[in-house]
Design a protein around this motif. Structure first.
Motif, PDB file in Angstrom:
ATOM      1  N   PHE A 196       4.266  -8.235  15.870  1.00 22.23           N
ATOM      2  CA  PHE A 196       4.350  -6.802  15.618  1.00 22.23           C
ATOM      3  C   PHE A 196       2.904  -6.621  14.843  1.00 22.23           C
ATOM      4  N   THR A 197       2.150  -5.468  15.203  1.00 21.51           N
ATOM      5  CA  THR A 197       0.740  -5.203  14.560  1.00 21.51           C
ATOM      6  C   THR A 197       1.117  -3.759  13.796  1.00 21.51           C
ATOM      7  N   PHE A 198       0.780  -3.531  12.557  1.00 20.16           N
ATOM      8  CA  PHE A 198       0.976  -2.410  11.892  1.00 20.16           C
ATOM      9  C   PHE A 198      -0.378  -1.705  11.435  1.00 20.16           C
ATOM     10  N   LEU A 199      -0.721  -0.666  11.679  1.00 21.04           N
ATOM     11  CA  LEU A 199      -1.974   0.187  11.356  1.00 21.04           C
ATOM     12  C   LEU A 199      -1.653   0.602  10.101  1.00 21.04           C
ATOM     13  N   ALA A 200      -2.070   0.583   9.057  1.00 16.41           N
ATOM     14  CA  ALA A 200      -2.207   1.246   7.686  1.00 16.41           C
ATOM     15  C   ALA A 200      -2.999   2.239   7.509  1.00 16.41           C
ATOM     16  N   CYS A 201      -2.653   3.311   8.102  1.00 18.71           N
ATOM     17  CA  CYS A 201      -3.571   4.617   8.070  1.00 18.71           C
ATOM     18  C   CYS A 201      -3.258   5.593   7.297  1.00 18.71           C
ATOM     19  N   GLY A 202      -2.089   5.442   6.420  1.00 23.04           N
ATOM     20  CA  GLY A 202      -1.532   6.527   5.450  1.00 23.04           C
ATOM     21  C   GLY A 202      -1.821   5.912   4.155  1.00 23.04           C
ATOM     22  N   PRO A 203      -1.707   6.575   2.963  1.00 22.59           N
ATOM     23  CA  PRO A 203      -2.251   5.939   1.570  1.00 22.59           C
ATOM     24  C   PRO A 203      -1.422   5.041   1.186  1.00 22.59           C
ATOM     25  N   MET A 204      -2.023   3.833   0.684  1.00 30.61           N
ATOM     26  CA  MET A 204      -1.393   2.508   0.069  1.00 30.61           C
ATOM     27  C   MET A 204      -0.859   2.880  -1.263  1.00 30.61           C
ATOM     28  N   PHE A 205      -1.186   3.782  -2.071  1.00 25.75           N
ATOM     29  CA  PHE A 205      -0.598   4.169  -3.208  1.00 25.75           C
ATOM     30  C   PHE A 205       0.737   4.676  -3.020  1.00 25.75           C
ATOM     31  N   HIS A 206       1.299   5.013  -1.921  1.00 27.80           N
ATOM     32  CA  HIS A 206       2.454   5.539  -1.641  1.00 27.80           C
ATOM     33  C   HIS A 206       3.518   4.573  -0.948  1.00 27.80           C
ATOM     34  N   VAL A 207       4.695   4.591  -1.281  1.00 23.61           N
ATOM     35  CA  VAL A 207       5.665   3.553  -0.752  1.00 23.61           C
ATOM     36  C   VAL A 207       5.882   3.575   0.815  1.00 23.61           C
ATOM     37  N   GLY A 208       5.696   4.755   1.615  1.00 25.43           N
ATOM     38  CA  GLY A 208       5.817   4.812   2.765  1.00 25.43           C
ATOM     39  C   GLY A 208       5.101   4.048   3.655  1.00 25.43           C
ATOM     40  N   THR A 209       3.749   3.665   3.541  1.00 26.46           N
ATOM     41  CA  THR A 209       2.898   2.925   4.061  1.00 26.46           C
ATOM     42  C   THR A 209       2.940   1.520   3.607  1.00 26.46           C
ATOM     43  N   ASN A 210       3.216   1.369   2.192  1.00 28.80           N
ATOM     44  CA  ASN A 210       3.257   0.008   1.626  1.00 28.80           C
ATOM     45  C   ASN A 210       4.566  -0.573   2.288  1.00 28.80           C
ATOM     46  N   MET A 211       5.512   0.086   2.495  1.00 28.98           N
ATOM     47  CA  MET A 211       6.855  -0.805   3.106  1.00 28.98           C
ATOM     48  C   MET A 211       6.458  -1.149   4.307  1.00 28.98           C
ATOM     49  N   PHE A 212       5.821  -0.724   5.246  1.00 29.73           N
ATOM     50  CA  PHE A 212       5.580  -1.087   6.689  1.00 29.73           C
ATOM     51  C   PHE A 212       4.612  -2.327   6.666  1.00 29.73           C
ATOM     52  N   VAL A 213       3.543  -2.238   5.605  1.00 26.98           N
ATOM     53  CA  VAL A 213       2.712  -3.461   5.301  1.00 26.98           C
ATOM     54  C   VAL A 213       3.523  -4.624   4.910  1.00 26.98           C
ATOM     55  N   LEU A 214       4.422  -4.404   3.977  1.00 29.37           N
ATOM     56  CA  LEU A 214       5.201  -5.351   3.642  1.00 29.37           C
ATOM     57  C   LEU A 214       6.186  -5.982   4.490  1.00 29.37           C
TER      58      LEU A 214
END
Lengths: 501, 501
Positions: A196-214
């Protein structure tokens, strides 16, 4: 150390051994395998320790998205410290508040006038590192090898500022355990599999992007970081890195469709939510519960991201679906008693992904965790089939003839009337009942509806005692962000006598 | 109670609220929704408490598969007690050992001469309940409502007897937390989604069947119980209950194909592993990582089931794949030091799904958990790409010129020779090296190979110092269960001088 412990550091160590050849992070020219990331995290942790960062201390990131957020998180975790990636677009005043509230021991920042101004005005002491050469020199000077600090999974490791409950934003603290548990639930719902490859293009100060990065990190997948959402660059990265998913919502997707007019980028690696025919033709529409349910559910930062998933109740009566498999949810009244299905109460939760309270808010934390359940501050309802519906924020309560009435529930009922464009509900003083319900309604253009018709409509939707006794028509509801400005409404329409006031 | 706790009782409570209409368990004429199961579990727990079952006490099940195993597990969990479903087909002597070792406070049993004999000879005291009317009357007499006992997720709740490490079987204790964590990892790997139905047709005293019953329970799916594997009945149940999966391995699948000749049963609801063209045509071949990898991986009861999944490393060098996302694995030498990739050592693990030791074995438990890692007693190897290979049980070690040599590794190398049918390896006393390696080899019919050719072959497979110095040919390797009987081999072929002996 118990044989049952698992921290983010353990996960990174496992990937170092188990994925020696796999790429962990991509960001511009930077490309790090898991062993390379692990070695950098060790050096960074040792350098931070040298700068005085200890267990429980905060490290603050003020900048755009970067692979450095992930490595700062992991390095902080190795020391038992906490990383906070904060919104760098805030004003100097807001940033000054964050500095005072968080009192970080180290700050990594990207060039910004507001940050420079907030730094100058701050009386606290921290190691300030500019992201780029200064940060790289700092890291390179760190010793090799993992620091000796014993870290347990219950320690907070990530802090995210979130909505103001007492008028000020609070930094929700998430432990190693909470982040791993939430990630695992997401791996399941999203069917995130090997590669799986995730592109973090949403703000990382927000849980929505962070939860997929993690979750991608927990799986041992590849995280691709880009400073911010820029449609052409997002298209380019999806093609170049064969991204499986990116952080995307409606308007962001429309932006990609426009940027990829003519199909110059191959976006077929993306397995994502169906949106428009143009979009569906560009990508691979995914049938995991998360994508099939169009990312439905209910969540907040304090629960690690998602508390419920529509994917666990597709076709059910409640559009928030059912609780994540690692939490338990109860709908409680103001006395902490569970309400019956069909009744509205506060969404309360217990389980593995829940936060560890807000930084430096002992009173608020005690209040939010009363009775052993986290009180989300949001209203919900358990439907007859057991699925959940999110009603709205529990901003205030009206008490009429000893009955509790939540404005959000009445507002929802009002808005189902075909002629109503917007609505808000307040309580007005009443000699007999203490308070009665008053609706402030904005009609659609050219619509004509009587006060009685509005009241009758609501009576058909919810329990009769909750219906408005009075209706006022107005041109627009004053707002505070996304929610009605109740103080302004009270002032204009005669609200008052709220319980506790 | 902390807002972070989650027990099996919490999960059941969540399903009572979230799945009021969904079937939890089917067994013959019995059909229980989640609220019905929850109510029975409450009464059973209260009845057990009345019979003196307290926190830490054991409840023993001696019988075939039954929905009662699940409800006894959940009722024991509500009291902080432990359920042990044991192999009822054991001899009276073996059952007597279980009674003495487990000292249960309550025993639920199905008619069996061996059980009756073991009971008669046992000097301990317990409440004995025959499954059926006696059990139902006992349960019906229990009070409604959950017992007040405070239960935390770290308490053991399931005990499963497993391989003898010190010559006697031990009851591996699994906590609420371990069972929930393992289930969640399985939900992900198997892509078990809303509506999943599992047919428990494998023995429930074994972790392999239990792990799917528990994952199905965590998800809020439907568990179908059948006393034992009976091909026609399994086919009938798959069709009648639209089972998504059953507990099936190679020969069991062949049995179903034979039982369903002519296609009288519709097995298309089954989403399972590809096996033979006949089988694949009857079912829906599943592409989840678990099914696509043909259920590959490495596990044992002590880790809750699976420790590694091939689905996390399909196409990799090691056929056990990679560690489950909720554990960390290290390959350690006899001194607890991590060995290099490519080297064989003991598979050691830490993480959320690990057991809480064996019942009543403090010394063995301390030994198995030395250094904060569970020592599986099995040998493995980390391949250059980071994937894992299971080598074999670490039954004994040979020490030659100060080098540690595990027989299982050498045996594996021997068996890759095309003329070798079976092989075992012992250490023989040697004046210079302490011990040297001796291979005992069974050749395939009509094969002729020299001692030197065998030695050369092994030298090409593994490090030279591990190769045999001597080879003896024999007609058959004496066995103890599935493993060589090393004591018999030592006696016959001159083994001895083992380290520590």
């Amino acid at each position: 150390m118990s044989v049952h412990q698992l921290t983010l550091g353990d996960v990174l160590g496992e990937h170092r051994r188990g994925r020696p050849l796999d790429v962990a992070a991509v960001d511009g020219d930077v490309r790090l395998t898991y062993p390379e990331l692990d070695a950098r995290v060790d050096r960074l942790a040792n350098a931070l320790a040298g700068a005085g960062v200890e267990k429980g201390d905060r490290v603050l990131w003020l900048g755009q998205n970067s692979f450095r957020i992930l490595e700062l998180l992991l390095a902080s975790g190795r020391l038992g410290a906490i990383l906070c990636p904060a919104n760098w677009r805030q004003s100097a005043d807001e940033l000054a508040y964050v500095l005072d509230d968080l009192t970080p021991r180290a700050v990594v920042w990207e060039e910004s006038e507001a940050v420079a101004e907030a730094r100058e005005g701050w009386s606290g002491t921290a190691t300030w590192l500019k992201s780029g050469d200064e940060y790289e020199e700092f890291l390179a000077a760190g010793a090799d090898g993992a620091p000796a600090a014993p870290v347990t999974e219950d320690l907070p490791v990530l802090a995210l500022y979130t909505a103001a409950f007492d008028g000020r934003p609070g930094a929700a603290l998430l432990s190693h355990r909470a982040l791993i548990a939430h990630s695992e639930a997401l791996l399941h719902q999203r069917q995130m599999e090997n590669g799986f490859t995730f592109l973090a293009c949403g703000p990382m100060f927000h849980v929505g992007t962070n939860m997929f990065v993690l979750a991608t990190f927990l799986l041992g997948g590849k995280n691709v970081f880009t400073p911010a959402y820029e449609p052409k660059e997002v298209c380019r990265l999806i093609e170049a890195e064969k991204c499986t998913q990116a952080f995307l919502f409606g308007p962001m997707i429309d932006g990609l469709v426009a940027a990829n007019e003519g199909g110059q980028y191959d976006l077929s690696s993306l397995r994502f939510v169906s949106h428009t025919p143009e979009w569906d033709a560009m990508i691979t529409v995914d049938d995991s519960p998360w994508c099939a349910s169009k990312m439905g559910g209910y969540g907040q930062t304090e629960v690690g991201g998602m508390l419920t998933f529509l994917g666990l109740g597709i076709g059910g009566q409640g559009y928030a679906g059912r609780s994540s498999t690692l939490v338990t949810v109860r709908i409680l009244d103001a006395n902490g008693v569970e309400v019956a299905p069909g009744e509205v109460g506060e969404i309360c939760a217990r389980g593995w992904s829940l936060f560890s309270g807000y930084h430096n808010r002992p009173e608020l934390n005690a209040q939010k965790a009363i009775g052993g359940y986290h009180h989300t501050g949001d209203l919900g309802r358990r439907e007859p089939d057991g699925t959940l519906t999110f009603i709205g924020p529990k901003l205030r309560m009206i008490k009429s003839a000893n009955e509790n009435i939540y404005p959000a529930e009445v507002e929802r009922a009002l808005k189902t009337h075909p002629s109503v464009a917007d609505a808000a509900v307040i309580g007005v003083p009443d000699d007999r009942f203490g308070q009665t319900v008053k609706a402030v309604v904005v009609l659609k253009p050219d619509a004509e509806v009587s006060e009685d018709a509005i009241i009758e409509h609501v009576r058909g939707e919810i329990a009769s005692y909750k219906k408005p006794r009075h209706v006022a028509f107005t041109a627009a509801i004053p707002k505070k962000g996304y929610t009605p400005d109740y103080d302004a409404l009270d002032a204009e329409f005669g609200g008052g006598a709220y319980p506790g006031s």
